[in-house]
Design a protein around this motif. Structure first.
Motif, short mmCIF file in Angstrom:
data_model
loop_
_atom_site.label_atom_id
_atom_site.label_comp_id
_atom_site.label_asym_id
_atom_site.label_seq_id
_atom_site.Cartn_x
_atom_site.Cartn_y
_atom_site.Cartn_z
N ILE A 409 36.33 -5.08 3.55
CA ILE A 409 34.97 -4.54 3.54
C ILE A 409 34.46 -4.42 2.11
O ILE A 409 33.30 -4.77 1.81
N LEU A 410 35.30 -3.97 1.20
CA LEU A 410 34.89 -3.81 -0.20
C LEU A 410 34.54 -5.16 -0.82
O LEU A 410 33.58 -5.27 -1.59
N ARG A 411 35.30 -6.20 -0.48
CA ARG A 411 34.98 -7.55 -1.00
C ARG A 411 33.59 -7.98 -0.55
O ARG A 411 32.81 -8.53 -1.33
N MET A 412 33.26 -7.73 0.71
CA MET A 412 31.95 -8.11 1.22
C MET A 412 30.83 -7.30 0.56
O MET A 412 29.76 -7.81 0.26
N SER A 417 24.84 -6.83 -1.90
CA SER A 417 24.32 -5.46 -1.90
C SER A 417 23.73 -5.11 -0.53
O SER A 417 23.73 -3.95 -0.12
N ALA A 418 23.25 -6.11 0.18
CA ALA A 418 22.70 -5.89 1.52
C ALA A 418 23.77 -5.32 2.45
O ALA A 418 23.50 -4.45 3.29
N VAL A 419 25.02 -5.81 2.31
CA VAL A 419 26.10 -5.36 3.18
C VAL A 419 26.44 -3.91 2.88
O VAL A 419 26.72 -3.13 3.80
N GLU A 420 26.43 -3.53 1.62
CA GLU A 420 26.70 -2.13 1.28
C GLU A 420 25.68 -1.21 1.92
O GLU A 420 26.03 -0.17 2.51
N LEU A 421 24.41 -1.57 1.81
CA LEU A 421 23.36 -0.74 2.39
C LEU A 421 23.52 -0.63 3.90
O LEU A 421 23.49 0.47 4.46
N ARG A 422 23.73 -1.75 4.56
CA ARG A 422 23.83 -1.72 6.01
C ARG A 422 25.11 -1.01 6.48
O ARG A 422 25.11 -0.33 7.51
N CYS A 423 26.21 -1.15 5.73
CA CYS A 423 27.45 -0.47 6.13
C CYS A 423 27.29 1.04 6.07
O CYS A 423 27.70 1.75 7.00
N GLN A 424 26.69 1.54 5.00
CA GLN A 424 26.55 2.99 4.93
C GLN A 424 25.52 3.49 5.92
O GLN A 424 25.62 4.60 6.41
N MET A 425 24.53 2.65 6.24
CA MET A 425 23.55 3.04 7.25
C MET A 425 24.18 3.10 8.64
O MET A 425 23.89 3.99 9.43
N PHE A 427 27.65 3.00 9.41
CA PHE A 427 28.96 3.62 9.55
C PHE A 427 29.13 4.90 8.75
O PHE A 427 30.16 5.57 8.88
N GLY A 428 28.16 5.25 7.90
CA GLY A 428 28.26 6.49 7.16
C GLY A 428 28.59 6.28 5.69
O GLY A 428 28.92 5.18 5.24
N ARG A 429 28.52 7.37 4.95
CA ARG A 429 28.68 7.29 3.50
C ARG A 429 30.11 7.00 3.05
O ARG A 429 30.35 6.73 1.89
N GLN A 430 31.06 7.10 3.96
CA GLN A 430 32.43 6.75 3.59
C GLN A 430 32.59 5.25 3.36
O GLN A 430 33.64 4.78 2.96
N TYR A 431 31.51 4.49 3.63
CA TYR A 431 31.55 3.05 3.41
C TYR A 431 30.68 2.60 2.25
O TYR A 431 30.28 1.45 2.17
N THR A 432 30.43 3.51 1.31
CA THR A 432 29.83 3.09 0.06
C THR A 432 30.93 2.49 -0.81
O THR A 432 32.12 2.68 -0.56
N LYS A 433 30.53 1.78 -1.85
CA LYS A 433 31.50 1.15 -2.74
C LYS A 433 32.45 2.17 -3.35
O LYS A 433 33.68 1.98 -3.34
N LEU A 434 31.89 3.26 -3.86
CA LEU A 434 32.71 4.29 -4.51
C LEU A 434 33.68 4.93 -3.52
O LEU A 434 34.86 5.15 -3.82
N ALA A 435 33.19 5.23 -2.31
CA ALA A 435 34.03 5.88 -1.30
C ALA A 435 35.18 4.95 -0.88
O ALA A 435 36.33 5.41 -0.70
N LEU A 436 34.91 3.66 -0.74
CA LEU A 436 35.96 2.71 -0.35
C LEU A 436 37.00 2.56 -1.45
O LEU A 436 38.20 2.48 -1.17
N GLU A 437 36.55 2.52 -2.70
CA GLU A 437 37.50 2.42 -3.82
C GLU A 437 38.42 3.64 -3.84
O GLU A 437 39.63 3.50 -4.11
N LEU A 438 37.87 4.80 -3.57
CA LEU A 438 38.68 6.02 -3.53
C LEU A 438 39.68 5.98 -2.39
O LEU A 438 40.86 6.35 -2.56
#
Length: 475
Positions: A409-412, A417-425, A427-438
């Motif tokens: 997911i992080l690679r995508m 950037s479109a995928v990041e926006l749609r993922c957090q929309m 699936f929630g904020r745990q799927y932002t780039k920073l949250a996934l890295e953590l």
């Protein structure tokens, strides 16, 4: 492979000669056909398919009234006129943007069309993002067009518009710097990369954030059915803090500051002649009234009723402009329902057109990020199944399973950037780039601890070496 379609004055002449129209022969040998509706010592005004075109006398060699025989352009024959109306054969790759010259040897302008949304692929923040236009730079740099038409067709109110499928308070769509970044690519990065084409904006629909982007252009035209506005929904994103006077005021001003970025950039590009912040504020906020006062070829906007004409006196909904109203209030420079007429309004009659190359880049990007999002959805479903007890039962294998999906997911997300926006929309904020890295860091730490424990247990089972043999004196 892109093809160049020829739209020449000879074509206009051939189409209109049957109607016995007037002919204006320009100094360069080109002919403009239409009905002369006015003439003075400075210029002739022609009506062409309902559009008025002013031609300065300094550019005119001869005027042929409809009762006279229209001359052929300089250096042309009947056969060459017919040939000019035939679609050019598809050129070789090395010559696909080879420039054509008119009868006088002058280079014919090349016009490129850049899509800013197409119906079904019109999402600002997903389809319309800086990287898709950055991807067009190599194509445009090789093409070297004289004009670039930004064709805007975005409507957040369409059924498949994602703005209306997501609860705003559950998403974090607060990065409106995105609009400034898009405008910066259009107005600055293109030029920095050696693309010096004159920009023209043609709005077929600009409902939502695309209205802000459209207002960053000096030369803006609309189709007859266009709407510019629809920004009221953006202001609703922080209505939940309205009761907190201090927070609301600061939030509102910061929000407007980000939205104003493209307009401010447009005013720089237009040498100070651009669209006013007051116009944008009224497009966003329903509680703002709007009035206008004409000052020559400009309009002074006021967020009150003091102007000579009250544009919006409703404090329940934000203002929107129809194509006619946009023209009346000098937001646009005219209406046209096809590209040829847009360019005619811009005094371009003979030109070559590439409306394919940038569209292909746009379509490829739109297709690619959607495929990447589908892969992310599949990975999220597998993670959810694992949490429901479906999958490996061993704790270490579960962590490894989850880790590989999160990394995918992080690679995508890093790629689009479109995928990041749609993922957090979705699936929630745990799927932002920073949250996934953590999450990756935490899982890897857990795996290291589990492996360390395993090695410790294996070492403990070994103990001291056991004795063997008979020893000294033994048998």
């Amino acid at each position: 492979m892109p093809r160049l379609f020829i739209t020449s004055l000879l074509t206009l002449f051939a189409m209109s000669s049957a109607f016995a129209e007037d002919q204006v022969v320009k100094i360069n040998g080109a002919i403009v056909s239409g009905q002369i509706i006015s003439e003075d010592e400075d210029a002739v005004v022609l009506s062409i398919r309902g559009i008025e075109l002013r031609i300065p006398k300094s550019e005119i060699r001869e005027i042929v009234r409809d009762e006279e025989n229209a001359p052929a352009p300089a250096g042309a024959s009947e056969s060459s006129s017919a040939a000019s109306m035939v679609e050019m054969p598809e050129p070789e790759t090395a010559k696909k943007w080879e420039r054509r010259k008119d009868a006088s040897g002058n280079q014919v302008p090349l016009v490129a069309v850049i899509p800013v949304g197409t119906e079904g692929r019109e999402q600002v923040g997903t389809d319309i993002v800086p990287e898709v236009y950055e991807s067009m730079i190599p194509v445009l740099r090789e093409m070297q067009p004289d004009y670039v038409v930004f064709r805007v067709n975005c409507n957040d109110k369409r059924e498949n518009g994602y703005w209306y499928q997501v609860k705003r308070e559950e998403s974090s769509m607060n990065d409106f710097d995105l609009l400034g970044e898009i405008a910066d690519v259009w107005h600055n990065a293109f030029e920095d990369e050696g693309i010096y084409a004159q920009p023209i904006c043609w709005v077929e629909d600009a409902v939502g954030s695309s209205a802000v982007l459209s207002l960053s252009f000096c030369d803006l035209y609309t189709s007859s059915e266009a709407t510019i506005g629809g920004l009221q929904g953006a202001a609703q994103m922080f209505e939940r803090v309205r009761n907190d006077e201090n927070t609301y005021g600061k939030y509102r001003e910061a929000f407007l500051g980000m939205f104003r970025g493209p307009l401010e950039l447009g005013r720089v590009r237009c040498d100070g002649v651009g669209h006013d912040n007051a116009l944008l504020d009224a497009l966003v906020y329903p509680d703002m009234r709007l009035s206008a006062t004409w000052q020559g070829r400009t309009v002074k906007w006021e967020l009150n009723r003091k102007g000579s004409y009250i544009v919006d006196d409703n404090d329940k909904s934000a203002v929107e402009f129809s194509a006619k109203a946009a023209g009346d209030f000098l937001i646009s420079k005219g209406m046209a329902d096809d590209l040829e007429d847009v360019l005619l309004l811009h005094d371009l009659v003979d030109f070559d057109l590439d409306d394919i190359s940038c569209q292909e880049v746009f379509d490829d990007y739109s297709e690619d990020w959607r495929k990447a999002l589908a892969e992310c959805r599949a990975a999220v479903e597998e993670i959810q199944e694992l949490q429901a007890g479906i999958g490996p039962s061993d704790a270490m294998r579960q962590l490894q399973f989850r880790l590989t999906r999160i990394k995918k997911i992080l690679r995508m997300i890093n790629r689009y950037s479109a995928v990041e926006l749609r993922c957090q929309m979705e699936f929630g904020r745990q799927y932002t780039k920073l949250a996934l890295e953590l999450q990756i860091e935490q899982i890897e730490e857990q795996l290291r601890a589990m492996r360390s424990n395993d090695r410790g247990r294996q070492g403990g089972r070994g103990g001291a070496p056991r004795g063997g043999g008979r020893g000294i004196g033994g048998r």
